[in-house]
Design a protein around this motif. Structure first.
Motif, PDB file in Angstrom:
ATOM      1  N   GLN A  80       0.808  -1.212   0.000  1.00 18.08           N
ATOM      2  CA  GLN A  80       0.000   0.000   0.000  1.00 18.08           C
ATOM      3  C   GLN A  80       0.847   1.271   0.000  1.00 18.08           C
ATOM      4  N   VAL A  81       2.074   1.191   0.505  1.00 15.94           N
ATOM      5  CA  VAL A  81       2.898   2.397   0.608  1.00 15.94           C
ATOM      6  C   VAL A  81       4.002   2.455  -0.444  1.00 15.94           C
ATOM      7  N   MET A  82       4.170   1.388  -1.248  1.00 11.86           N
ATOM      8  CA  MET A  82       5.191   1.384  -2.286  1.00 11.86           C
ATOM      9  C   MET A  82       4.567   1.783  -3.622  1.00 11.86           C
ATOM     10  N   LYS A  83       5.213   2.714  -4.322  1.00 11.94           N
ATOM     11  CA  LYS A  83       4.671   3.238  -5.564  1.00 11.94           C
ATOM     12  C   LYS A  83       4.424   2.149  -6.601  1.00 11.94           C
ATOM     13  N   ARG A  84       5.374   1.206  -6.726  1.00  8.30           N
ATOM     14  CA  ARG A  84       5.252   0.209  -7.785  1.00  8.30           C
ATOM     15  C   ARG A  84       4.265  -0.907  -7.457  1.00  8.30           C
ATOM     16  N   THR A  85       3.744  -0.935  -6.212  1.00  4.85           N
ATOM     17  CA  THR A  85       2.829  -2.018  -5.827  1.00  4.85           C
ATOM     18  C   THR A  85       1.474  -1.528  -5.317  1.00  4.85           C
ATOM     19  N   LYS A  86       1.303  -0.236  -5.168  1.00  2.40           N
ATOM     20  CA  LYS A  86       0.070   0.252  -4.547  1.00  2.40           C
ATOM     21  C   LYS A  86      -1.174   0.041  -5.415  1.00  2.40           C
ATOM     22  N   SER A  87      -0.971  -0.269  -6.707  1.00  9.14           N
ATOM     23  CA  SER A  87      -2.121  -0.523  -7.578  1.00  9.14           C
ATOM     24  C   SER A  87      -2.487  -2.003  -7.645  1.00  9.14           C
ATOM     25  N   HIS A 190      19.795  -8.512 -10.180  1.00  8.80           N
ATOM     26  CA  HIS A 190      18.557  -8.082 -10.829  1.00  8.80           C
ATOM     27  C   HIS A 190      17.739  -7.184  -9.896  1.00  8.80           C
ATOM     28  N   PHE A 191      17.504  -7.633  -8.666  1.00 14.09           N
ATOM     29  CA  PHE A 191      16.682  -6.870  -7.734  1.00 14.09           C
ATOM     30  C   PHE A 191      17.437  -5.699  -7.116  1.00 14.09           C
ATOM     31  N   TRP A 192      18.742  -5.831  -6.919  1.00 18.27           N
ATOM     32  CA  TRP A 192      19.494  -4.703  -6.371  1.00 18.27           C
ATOM     33  C   TRP A 192      19.563  -3.551  -7.358  1.00 18.27           C
ATOM     34  N   ALA A 193      19.612  -3.864  -8.651  1.00 22.96           N
ATOM     35  CA  ALA A 193      19.576  -2.793  -9.657  1.00 22.96           C
ATOM     36  C   ALA A 193      18.251  -2.039  -9.566  1.00 22.96           C
ATOM     37  N   LEU A 194      17.165  -2.783  -9.402  1.00 19.81           N
ATOM     38  CA  LEU A 194      15.853  -2.161  -9.211  1.00 19.81           C
ATOM     39  C   LEU A 194      15.838  -1.305  -7.949  1.00 19.81           C
ATOM     40  N   ALA A 195      16.425  -1.846  -6.878  1.00 20.51           N
ATOM     41  CA  ALA A 195      16.424  -1.129  -5.601  1.00 20.51           C
ATOM     42  C   ALA A 195      17.217   0.165  -5.664  1.00 20.51           C
ATOM     43  N   LEU A 196      18.207   0.250  -6.545  1.00 23.91           N
ATOM     44  CA  LEU A 196      19.001   1.471  -6.652  1.00 23.91           C
ATOM     45  C   LEU A 196      18.146   2.671  -7.065  1.00 23.91           C
ATOM     46  N   PHE A 197      17.221   2.445  -8.000  1.00 25.47           N
ATOM     47  CA  PHE A 197      16.399   3.579  -8.425  1.00 25.47           C
ATOM     48  C   PHE A 197      14.988   3.550  -7.829  1.00 25.47           C
ATOM     49  N   MET A 198      14.713   2.577  -6.941  1.00 25.71           N
ATOM     50  CA  MET A 198      13.434   2.530  -6.237  1.00 25.71           C
ATOM     51  C   MET A 198      13.647   2.524  -4.727  1.00 25.71           C
ATOM     52  N   ARG A 199      14.799   3.054  -4.272  1.00 27.72           N
ATOM     53  CA  ARG A 199      15.127   2.962  -2.857  1.00 27.72           C
ATOM     54  C   ARG A 199      14.059   3.586  -1.959  1.00 27.72           C
ATOM     55  N   SER A 200      13.476   4.695  -2.391  1.00 24.66           N
ATOM     56  CA  SER A 200      12.486   5.375  -1.555  1.00 24.66           C
ATOM     57  C   SER A 200      11.307   4.467  -1.230  1.00 24.66           C
ATOM     58  N   TYR A 202      11.399   1.197  -0.693  1.00 24.10           N
ATOM     59  CA  TYR A 202      11.789   0.299   0.393  1.00 24.10           C
ATOM     60  C   TYR A 202      11.984   1.062   1.700  1.00 24.10           C
ATOM     61  N   ASP A 203      12.447   2.295   1.608  1.00 23.84           N
ATOM     62  CA  ASP A 203      12.546   3.152   2.797  1.00 23.84           C
ATOM     63  C   ASP A 203      11.165   3.362   3.408  1.00 23.84           C
ATOM     64  N   ASP A 204      10.210   3.750   2.561  1.00 20.28           N
ATOM     65  CA  ASP A 204       8.858   4.039   3.035  1.00 20.28           C
ATOM     66  C   ASP A 204       8.194   2.813   3.646  1.00 20.28           C
ATOM     67  N   ALA A 205       8.465   1.639   3.050  1.00 14.95           N
ATOM     68  CA  ALA A 205       7.823   0.409   3.509  1.00 14.95           C
ATOM     69  C   ALA A 205       8.558  -0.247   4.669  1.00 14.95           C
TER      70      ALA A 205
END
Length: 313
Positions: A80-87, A190-200, A202-205
């Protein structure tokens, strides 16, 4: 037309539709499960009846989808709080959490039992273990407990080719575990590359991804280290029972590109990344999506051509 028929033909805004329930099964992840399991089944050194093979892949896919539904049920709060998963269906209010839980449990039981009946008990038991590992070990425990969540939890996504092989042969061998290792070692970069530009996200969640607990510079170094190990494994697999000249050519080209991308990531600082909106990291992530499909596609090509004397060594 009666009032009842009008009501029956009208879907209220916010009501779940078939697509919402299907989304619970994580179809994009399921496509990788299906493909790698199919390669594991077809690369096995035995002939599998087409009907048996179809049933095996179908029930492995359903098991993978069941895992996705249970994952979404448990992770609804952070989704619910992650941009890429809230939908996703649950945080979007399309599907009730209890419905996702029921669907996941029902599909889990059905897939395990039917795979065991269609192929062998060993395959069914291994599928059950895979579902348990993904849902309990990874989703409920590792994901929120340690920055090694992706490293250890990546095993869950690496099991499908092993299940496919067992469904075909009823036994173990080194080759499916090489396919397992290929997926297992690919998962962290693969996932760490995603986390580099989606860090916020994981921070929020509050998810202890490596970028959150150790920072981006450490994550960049980890990506390079794992990519080097992955490249050695991937190229080495060319000289195994599932390899051959086709696979070797694909592996050499892809891993050269992957290593180059990981090296570029390791050399960048935060100012560079922020300036171009993580262009290099996003490019590496997109390449990683092709990386696994093309490696397994090469293994599949070797298996299909081998009976004609064109695949393998």
């Amino acid at each position: 037309m009666t009032d009842a028929s009008i009501n029956a033909s009208t879907v209220r805004e916010g009501d779940a539709e078939f697509g919402d329930y299907f989304a619970l099964l994580k179809p994009r992840v399921m496509s990788l499960v299906v493909f790698t399991a199919l390669v594991g089944l077809l690369a096995a050194p035995v002939a599998v009846h087409p009907v048996v093979g179809f049933c095996a892949i179908l029930f492995i896919a359903i098991g993978g989808g069941a895992s996705g539904a249970l994952n979404m049920w448990w992770d609804a709060d952070i989704d619910q709080v992650m941009k890429r998963t809230k939908s996703r269906p649950i945080p979007a209010g399309k599907v009730e959490p209890g419905e996702a839980l029921s669907l996941g449990l029902a599909l889990s039981g059905m897939s395990v039992i039917m795979l065991a009946l269609a192929t062998n008990i060993f395959a069914g038991a291994f599928l059950a273990f895979t579902i348990f590992f993904y849902v309990v070990i990874y989703t409920m425990w590792l994901k929120r407990a340690t920055p090694q969540n992706i490293v250890i939890g990546g095993a869950a996504g690496a099991f499908p080719p092993v299940i496919g092989w067992i469904a075909a042969t009823g036994s173990m061998a080194i080759e499916p575990w090489l396919m397992f290792a290929l997926t297992f070692m690919w998962t962290p970069p693969h996932f760490w590359a995603l986390a580099l530009f989606m860090r916020s996200d994981y921070d929020d969640a509050g998810v202890p991804m490596l970028t959150v607990t150790h920072g981006r510079p450490a994550t960049r170094k980890h990506i390079l280290i794992y990519t080097i190990l992955l490249a050695l494994l991937a190229v080495g697999t060319a000289f195994s029972g599932v390899g051959g000249p086709i696979y070797l050519a694909v592996a050499v080209v892809l891993n050269a590109l992957f290593l180059h991308g990981a090296w570029k990531i390791s050399r960048r600082d935060e100012n560079d990344s922020e300036a171009d909106n993580f262009k290099v990291e996003r490019s590496f992530f997109k390449l990683s999506l092709l990386y696994l499909f093309l490696h397994f596609g090469a293994i599949l090509a070797e298996a299909v051509l081998k009976p004609y004397g064109l695949g393998g060594w």
